[in-house]
Structure formats: structure tokens, C-alpha cells
Scaffold this motif. Sequence first.
Motif, mmCIF file in Angstrom:
data_model
loop_
_atom_site.group_PDB
_atom_site.id
_atom_site.type_symbol
_atom_site.label_atom_id
_atom_site.label_comp_id
_atom_site.label_asym_id
_atom_site.label_seq_id
_atom_site.Cartn_x
_atom_site.Cartn_y
_atom_site.Cartn_z
ATOM 1 N N GLY A 5 9.733 -44.936 -35.375
ATOM 2 C CA GLY A 5 11.009 -44.238 -35.257
ATOM 3 C C GLY A 5 11.533 -43.666 -36.551
ATOM 4 N N HIS A 6 11.211 -44.304 -37.677
ATOM 5 C CA HIS A 6 11.701 -43.830 -38.974
ATOM 6 C C HIS A 6 10.851 -42.704 -39.559
ATOM 7 N N GLU A 7 9.648 -42.501 -39.033
ATOM 8 C CA GLU A 7 8.781 -41.444 -39.555
ATOM 9 C C GLU A 7 9.324 -40.077 -39.166
ATOM 10 N N LYS A 8 9.058 -39.102 -40.002
ATOM 11 C CA LYS A 8 9.561 -37.746 -39.784
ATOM 12 C C LYS A 8 8.545 -36.886 -39.053
ATOM 13 N N VAL A 9 9.075 -35.991 -38.197
ATOM 14 C CA VAL A 9 8.292 -34.915 -37.608
ATOM 15 C C VAL A 9 8.808 -33.622 -38.220
ATOM 16 N N GLY A 10 7.969 -32.615 -38.281
ATOM 17 C CA GLY A 10 8.413 -31.281 -38.676
ATOM 18 C C GLY A 10 8.711 -30.521 -37.398
ATOM 19 N N ILE A 11 9.918 -30.039 -37.253
ATOM 20 C CA ILE A 11 10.302 -29.386 -36.011
ATOM 21 C C ILE A 11 11.107 -28.131 -36.312
ATOM 22 N N ALA A 12 10.773 -27.049 -35.662
ATOM 23 C CA ALA A 12 11.500 -25.784 -35.818
ATOM 24 C C ALA A 12 12.599 -25.760 -34.755
ATOM 25 N N LEU A 13 13.721 -26.386 -35.072
ATOM 26 C CA LEU A 13 14.801 -26.576 -34.105
ATOM 27 C C LEU A 13 15.284 -25.276 -33.471
ATOM 28 N N ALA A 14 15.370 -24.217 -34.248
ATOM 29 C CA ALA A 14 15.899 -22.944 -33.742
ATOM 30 C C ALA A 14 14.975 -22.277 -32.730
ATOM 31 N N PRO A 20 5.652 -20.373 -25.466
ATOM 32 C CA PRO A 20 5.362 -21.748 -25.124
ATOM 33 C C PRO A 20 5.791 -22.708 -26.235
ATOM 34 N N LEU A 21 5.771 -23.993 -25.916
ATOM 35 C CA LEU A 21 6.052 -25.037 -26.891
ATOM 36 C C LEU A 21 4.729 -25.468 -27.498
ATOM 37 N N HIS A 22 4.664 -25.452 -28.825
ATOM 38 C CA HIS A 22 3.453 -25.823 -29.557
ATOM 39 C C HIS A 22 3.707 -27.131 -30.299
ATOM 40 N N ALA A 23 2.707 -27.991 -30.328
ATOM 41 C CA ALA A 23 2.768 -29.203 -31.140
ATOM 42 C C ALA A 23 1.369 -29.471 -31.682
ATOM 43 N N ALA A 24 1.310 -29.864 -32.940
ATOM 44 C CA ALA A 24 0.026 -30.164 -33.568
ATOM 45 C C ALA A 24 0.226 -31.345 -34.502
ATOM 46 N N ARG A 25 -0.783 -32.217 -34.542
ATOM 47 C CA ARG A 25 -0.686 -33.389 -35.409
ATOM 48 C C ARG A 25 -1.759 -33.344 -36.483
ATOM 49 N N VAL A 26 -1.284 -33.289 -37.724
ATOM 50 C CA VAL A 26 -2.162 -33.345 -38.888
ATOM 51 C C VAL A 26 -2.157 -34.779 -39.410
ATOM 52 N N GLN A 27 -2.881 -35.029 -40.491
ATOM 53 C CA GLN A 27 -2.899 -36.361 -41.093
ATOM 54 C C GLN A 27 -1.501 -36.706 -41.621
ATOM 55 N N PRO A 28 -0.969 -37.872 -41.277
ATOM 56 C CA PRO A 28 0.328 -38.282 -41.812
ATOM 57 C C PRO A 28 0.268 -38.473 -43.329
ATOM 58 N N GLU A 29 1.382 -38.167 -43.981
ATOM 59 C CA GLU A 29 1.478 -38.411 -45.425
ATOM 60 C C GLU A 29 2.944 -38.427 -45.845
ATOM 61 N N GLU A 41 6.623 -18.065 -31.296
ATOM 62 C CA GLU A 41 5.721 -17.612 -32.356
ATOM 63 C C GLU A 41 5.900 -18.416 -33.641
ATOM 64 N N TYR A 42 4.798 -18.711 -34.306
ATOM 65 C CA TYR A 42 4.815 -19.415 -35.585
ATOM 66 C C TYR A 42 5.335 -18.498 -36.688
ATOM 67 N N SER A 43 5.992 -19.082 -37.654
ATOM 68 C CA SER A 43 6.483 -18.331 -38.807
ATOM 69 C C SER A 43 6.042 -19.022 -40.095
ATOM 70 N N THR A 44 5.776 -18.247 -41.115
ATOM 71 C CA THR A 44 5.426 -18.803 -42.421
ATOM 72 C C THR A 44 6.650 -18.996 -43.308
ATOM 73 N N ASP A 45 7.842 -18.747 -42.788
ATOM 74 C CA ASP A 45 9.065 -18.963 -43.570
ATOM 75 C C ASP A 45 9.100 -20.406 -44.069
#
Length: 99
Positions: A5-14, A20-29, A41-45
Motif C-alpha cells: 500500500g505504501h509503494e508508489k505507482v506512476g499514474i497520469a491522473l488527467a 483505452p486504459l494502459h498499464a505496464a509494470r517495469v522493475q520496481p525501484e 495516448e502516451y505523452s513524453t511530457d
Amino acid sequence: MPPAGHEKVGIALATLANVPLHAARVQPENGDCGWYIYGGEYSTDTDFYQPLCAAHLSEYCDKIVPYLGLPPGWRVLLAPNYEDVWFDEELLISEARDA
């Protein structure tokens, strides 16, 4: 491997209302669980993703909660009447943060 529960996710709230809804899991760090989530659509911002404690994810994006136990290297794509879940080896490369 569900995130704590304390770990962070990266989420594009806006973008969460976009399809569609995209989700991908990379190595945690560094205290993150490796999940990156956005809609449309993905953004590089640089401010595209915001950090969110995994414990609060169900308040913002409950559709992704059933998939949180997937290990690093997995992607999820959700749209009305559509679900796709697959392994993507490229996500295991530490530089693959543009999920």
C-alpha cells in the motif's frame, strides 16, 4: 506480486477518462512498485505521470486493481468490451520507463 500500500505507482491522473486504459509494470525501484498507468495516448511530457500510493489506486482507477498482482514485464490494455494482458520482455529493461 501485488504492490504494498505504501509503494508508489506512476499514474497520469488527467488521462484516466480516456480510452483505452494502459498499464505496464517495469522493475520496481526506489519505493515505486513498477506500475505506470494512463488512458488514451502516451505523452513524453515530464509531468505526464504523478506518484500515487498503491493503497489509493482503487479510488482513482479501480479497473486496474485486479491486475496489480502481475509481475514486472506485463502490460494491460482495457477498453469497453475489450481486455488484453500480455508479457512484454522490453519492460524488464531498466530504461523502459516510457511504458
